[in-house]
Design a protein around this motif. Structure first.
Motif, PDB file in Angstrom:
ATOM      1  N   GLY A  28       0.806  -1.207   0.000  1.00 68.79           N
ATOM      2  CA  GLY A  28       0.000   0.000   0.000  1.00 68.79           C
ATOM      3  C   GLY A  28       0.841   1.259   0.000  1.00 68.79           C
ATOM      4  N   ASN A  29       0.177   2.348  -0.372  1.00 63.83           N
ATOM      5  CA  ASN A  29       0.840   3.643  -0.430  1.00 63.83           C
ATOM      6  C   ASN A  29      -0.134   4.702   0.086  1.00 63.83           C
ATOM      7  OD1 ASN A  29       2.668   5.678  -1.080  1.00 63.83           O
ATOM      8  ND2 ASN A  29       1.964   5.822  -3.185  1.00 63.83           N
ATOM      9  N   PHE A  30       0.336   5.563   0.976  1.00 69.13           N
ATOM     10  CA  PHE A  30      -0.458   6.662   1.520  1.00 69.13           C
ATOM     11  C   PHE A  30       0.155   7.937   0.964  1.00 69.13           C
ATOM     12  CE2 PHE A  30      -2.039   9.039   5.429  1.00 69.13           C
ATOM     13  CZ  PHE A  30      -3.377   8.886   5.118  1.00 69.13           C
ATOM     14  N   LYS A  31      -0.581   8.661   0.088  1.00 69.48           N
ATOM     15  CA  LYS A  31       0.005   9.811  -0.597  1.00 69.48           C
ATOM     16  C   LYS A  31      -0.934  11.012  -0.571  1.00 69.48           C
ATOM     17  CE  LYS A  31      -1.678   8.304  -5.068  1.00 69.48           C
ATOM     18  NZ  LYS A  31      -1.382   7.937  -6.423  1.00 69.48           N
ATOM     19  N   ASP A  32      -0.467  12.105  -1.157  1.00 65.41           N
ATOM     20  CA  ASP A  32      -1.228  13.354  -1.216  1.00 65.41           C
ATOM     21  C   ASP A  32      -1.775  13.719   0.165  1.00 65.41           C
ATOM     22  OD1 ASP A  32      -0.716  13.435  -3.940  1.00 65.41           O
ATOM     23  OD2 ASP A  32      -2.573  12.405  -4.447  1.00 65.41           O
ATOM     24  N   ILE A  33      -0.901  13.669   1.136  1.00 66.59           N
ATOM     25  CA  ILE A  33      -1.294  13.864   2.535  1.00 66.59           C
ATOM     26  C   ILE A  33      -1.507  15.343   2.841  1.00 66.59           C
ATOM     27  CG2 ILE A  33      -0.562  13.577   4.931  1.00 66.59           C
ATOM     28  CD1 ILE A  33       1.072  11.121   3.887  1.00 66.59           C
ATOM     29  N   ILE A  34      -2.621  15.614   3.486  1.00 68.86           N
ATOM     30  CA  ILE A  34      -2.925  16.955   3.981  1.00 68.86           C
ATOM     31  C   ILE A  34      -2.845  16.888   5.498  1.00 68.86           C
ATOM     32  CG2 ILE A  34      -4.703  18.740   4.215  1.00 68.86           C
ATOM     33  CD1 ILE A  34      -5.804  17.731   1.489  1.00 68.86           C
ATOM     34  N   ASN A  35      -1.899  17.637   6.090  1.00 67.57           N
ATOM     35  CA  ASN A  35      -1.757  17.677   7.545  1.00 67.57           C
ATOM     36  C   ASN A  35      -2.599  18.809   8.104  1.00 67.57           C
ATOM     37  OD1 ASN A  35       0.235  15.549   8.029  1.00 67.57           O
ATOM     38  ND2 ASN A  35       1.579  16.846   6.794  1.00 67.57           N
ATOM     39  N   PHE A  36      -3.355  18.512   9.141  1.00 67.20           N
ATOM     40  CA  PHE A  36      -4.153  19.533   9.807  1.00 67.20           C
ATOM     41  C   PHE A  36      -3.243  20.401  10.667  1.00 67.20           C
ATOM     42  CE2 PHE A  36      -7.181  16.704   8.234  1.00 67.20           C
ATOM     43  CZ  PHE A  36      -8.467  17.135   8.456  1.00 67.20           C
ATOM     44  N   ASN A  37      -3.690  21.632  10.969  1.00 64.99           N
ATOM     45  CA  ASN A  37      -2.899  22.569  11.752  1.00 64.99           C
ATOM     46  C   ASN A  37      -2.605  22.084  13.165  1.00 64.99           C
ATOM     47  OD1 ASN A  37      -2.632  24.407   9.670  1.00 64.99           O
ATOM     48  ND2 ASN A  37      -4.489  25.526  10.228  1.00 64.99           N
ATOM     49  N   ASP A  38      -3.440  21.186  13.700  1.00 59.80           N
ATOM     50  CA  ASP A  38      -3.199  20.707  15.061  1.00 59.80           C
ATOM     51  C   ASP A  38      -1.996  19.764  15.135  1.00 59.80           C
ATOM     52  OD1 ASP A  38      -4.130  18.293  13.991  1.00 59.80           O
ATOM     53  OD2 ASP A  38      -5.982  18.277  15.163  1.00 59.80           O
ATOM     54  N   GLY A  39      -1.451  19.354  13.987  1.00 63.46           N
ATOM     55  CA  GLY A  39      -0.298  18.464  13.967  1.00 63.46           C
ATOM     56  C   GLY A  39      -0.620  17.023  14.314  1.00 63.46           C
ATOM     57  N   ILE A  40      -1.875  16.743  14.571  1.00 65.16           N
ATOM     58  CA  ILE A  40      -2.284  15.402  14.994  1.00 65.16           C
ATOM     59  C   ILE A  40      -3.038  14.676  13.879  1.00 65.16           C
ATOM     60  CG2 ILE A  40      -3.715  14.108  16.624  1.00 65.16           C
ATOM     61  CD1 ILE A  40      -3.217  16.404  18.627  1.00 65.16           C
ATOM     62  N   PHE A  46      -5.159   6.510  -0.062  1.00 63.67           N
ATOM     63  CA  PHE A  46      -4.547   5.187   0.075  1.00 63.67           C
ATOM     64  C   PHE A  46      -4.763   4.413  -1.211  1.00 63.67           C
ATOM     65  CE2 PHE A  46      -4.997   0.647   0.942  1.00 63.67           C
ATOM     66  CZ  PHE A  46      -3.789   0.377   1.540  1.00 63.67           C
ATOM     67  N   THR A  47      -3.708   3.804  -1.722  1.00 63.43           N
ATOM     68  CA  THR A  47      -3.819   2.905  -2.869  1.00 63.43           C
ATOM     69  C   THR A  47      -3.036   1.638  -2.554  1.00 63.43           C
ATOM     70  OG1 THR A  47      -1.880   3.864  -3.951  1.00 63.43           O
ATOM     71  CG2 THR A  47      -4.024   4.768  -4.569  1.00 63.43           C
ATOM     72  N   SER A  48      -3.450   0.532  -3.148  1.00 60.87           N
ATOM     73  CA  SER A  48      -2.696  -0.711  -2.966  1.00 60.87           C
ATOM     74  C   SER A  48      -2.884  -1.629  -4.160  1.00 60.87           C
ATOM     75  CB  SER A  48      -3.117  -1.432  -1.678  1.00 60.87           C
ATOM     76  OG  SER A  48      -4.423  -1.935  -1.780  1.00 60.87           O
ATOM     77  N   GLU A  49      -1.909  -2.505  -4.348  1.00 53.27           N
ATOM     78  CA  GLU A  49      -1.971  -3.591  -5.318  1.00 53.27           C
ATOM     79  C   GLU A  49      -1.754  -4.872  -4.541  1.00 53.27           C
ATOM     80  OE1 GLU A  49       0.520  -3.115  -8.733  1.00 53.27           O
ATOM     81  OE2 GLU A  49      -0.106  -1.035  -9.031  1.00 53.27           O
ATOM     82  N   ASN A  50      -2.607  -5.885  -4.807  1.00 54.93           N
ATOM     83  CA  ASN A  50      -2.635  -7.066  -3.952  1.00 54.93           C
ATOM     84  C   ASN A  50      -2.846  -8.338  -4.756  1.00 54.93           C
ATOM     85  OD1 ASN A  50      -3.155  -5.042  -1.691  1.00 54.93           O
ATOM     86  ND2 ASN A  50      -4.997  -4.826  -2.910  1.00 54.93           N
ATOM     87  N   THR A  51      -2.502  -9.455  -4.142  1.00 51.52           N
ATOM     88  CA  THR A  51      -2.857 -10.771  -4.675  1.00 51.52           C
ATOM     89  C   THR A  51      -3.620 -11.507  -3.579  1.00 51.52           C
ATOM     90  OG1 THR A  51      -0.767 -11.740  -3.969  1.00 51.52           O
ATOM     91  CG2 THR A  51      -0.874 -10.902  -6.225  1.00 51.52           C
ATOM     92  N   PHE A  52      -4.459 -12.470  -3.988  1.00 54.80           N
ATOM     93  CA  PHE A  52      -5.245 -13.198  -2.988  1.00 54.80           C
ATOM     94  C   PHE A  52      -5.446 -14.660  -3.377  1.00 54.80           C
ATOM     95  CE2 PHE A  52      -8.428 -11.669  -5.993  1.00 54.80           C
ATOM     96  CZ  PHE A  52      -9.257 -12.771  -6.163  1.00 54.80           C
ATOM     97  N   THR A  53      -5.684 -15.468  -2.351  1.00 57.91           N
ATOM     98  CA  THR A  53      -6.160 -16.840  -2.507  1.00 57.91           C
ATOM     99  C   THR A  53      -7.373 -16.976  -1.595  1.00 57.91           C
ATOM    100  OG1 THR A  53      -4.726 -17.671  -0.733  1.00 57.91           O
ATOM    101  CG2 THR A  53      -3.863 -17.784  -2.993  1.00 57.91           C
ATOM    102  N   THR A  54      -8.212 -17.982  -1.872  1.00 60.35           N
ATOM    103  CA  THR A  54      -9.396 -18.225  -1.045  1.00 60.35           C
ATOM    104  C   THR A  54      -9.465 -19.707  -0.681  1.00 60.35           C
ATOM    105  OG1 THR A  54     -10.931 -18.802  -2.828  1.00 60.35           O
ATOM    106  CG2 THR A  54     -10.622 -16.433  -2.365  1.00 60.35           C
ATOM    107  N   ASN A  55     -10.443 -20.057   0.144  1.00 55.17           N
ATOM    108  CA  ASN A  55     -10.670 -21.460   0.471  1.00 55.17           C
ATOM    109  C   ASN A  55     -11.569 -22.134  -0.563  1.00 55.17           C
ATOM    110  OD1 ASN A  55     -12.959 -20.023   1.326  1.00 55.17           O
ATOM    111  ND2 ASN A  55     -13.410 -21.491   2.953  1.00 55.17           N
ATOM    112  N   THR A  56     -11.751 -21.491  -1.720  1.00 53.77           N
ATOM    113  CA  THR A  56     -12.460 -22.078  -2.849  1.00 53.77           C
ATOM    114  C   THR A  56     -11.455 -22.162  -4.003  1.00 53.77           C
ATOM    115  OG1 THR A  56     -13.204 -19.975  -3.786  1.00 53.77           O
ATOM    116  CG2 THR A  56     -14.614 -20.968  -2.094  1.00 53.77           C
ATOM    117  N   TYR A  57     -11.923 -22.349  -5.191  1.00 57.04           N
ATOM    118  CA  TYR A  57     -11.020 -22.431  -6.342  1.00 57.04           C
ATOM    119  C   TYR A  57     -10.518 -21.058  -6.783  1.00 57.04           C
ATOM    120  CZ  TYR A  57     -14.344 -20.565  -9.742  1.00 57.04           C
ATOM    121  OH  TYR A  57     -15.182 -19.732 -10.443  1.00 57.04           O
TER     122      TYR A  57
END
Length: 160
Positions: A28-40, A46-57
């Motif tokens: 995953g990647n967290f980008k184009d972040i806007i920080n609030f003035n409170d600093g918190i 968020f973007t991601s590229e993934n692979t998966f398997t399941t308990n089926t075919y």
């Protein structure tokens, strides 16, 4: 009328529950972040590229994208992430991730909102997963969806 009512009760309670499980690995990647003035607080994409398997075919890949509003690096105030996946048989799905309350706990829930072929069987299914964040944006994610045994059978029927 009593016979119909009894039949409905029988079918309702005779529907055995099962689990559709998914194991995901991705980055995953967290980008184009806007920080609030409170600093918190901060907001980002968020973007991601993934692979998966399941308990089926089914196995395949997904891409995800959406916005996350975070506080204190661990508390997610709000999120809306959409993932689109394709299994090895060319069928596709879309799932929606809405809120993770505590990022550090690593628990997320989502639901399938669109699907073709076997994925159509999961539309509306509510799923819960546990994720493990690693260095450089990598993560592992294990998911369980409550379904019926009949749903699993219908999904596996597509493999034939």
């Amino acid at each position: 009328m009593k016979i119909v009512f009894c039949l409905i009760l029988f079918l309702t309670f005779n529907s055995k529950s099962a689990e559709f499980t998914i194991s995901v690995g991705g980055k995953g990647n967290f980008k184009d972040i806007i920080n609030f003035n409170d600093g918190i607080e901060r907001y980002g994409i968020f973007t991601s590229e993934n692979t998966f398997t399941t308990n089926t075919y089914l196995y395949g890949s997904t891409v995800c994208s959406g916005g996350i509003h975070m506080k204190n690096e661990t508390e997610i105030r709000n999120q809306y992430i959409i993932c689109k996946g394709e299994s090895q048989d060319g069928h596709t799905f879309i799932r929606r991730h809405t809120n993770v309350k505590d990022f550090s706990a690593g628990v997320d829930s989502f639901e399938y909102i669109e699907g073709t072929g076997p994925w159509k069987e999961l539309i509306g299914a509510k799923c819960t997963g546990a994720f493990l964040n690693m260095k450089r944006g990598a993560f592992l994610y294990n998911v369980k969806c409550k379904v019926t045994e009949d749903t699993i059978k219908r999904i596996n029927h597509f493999a034939k």
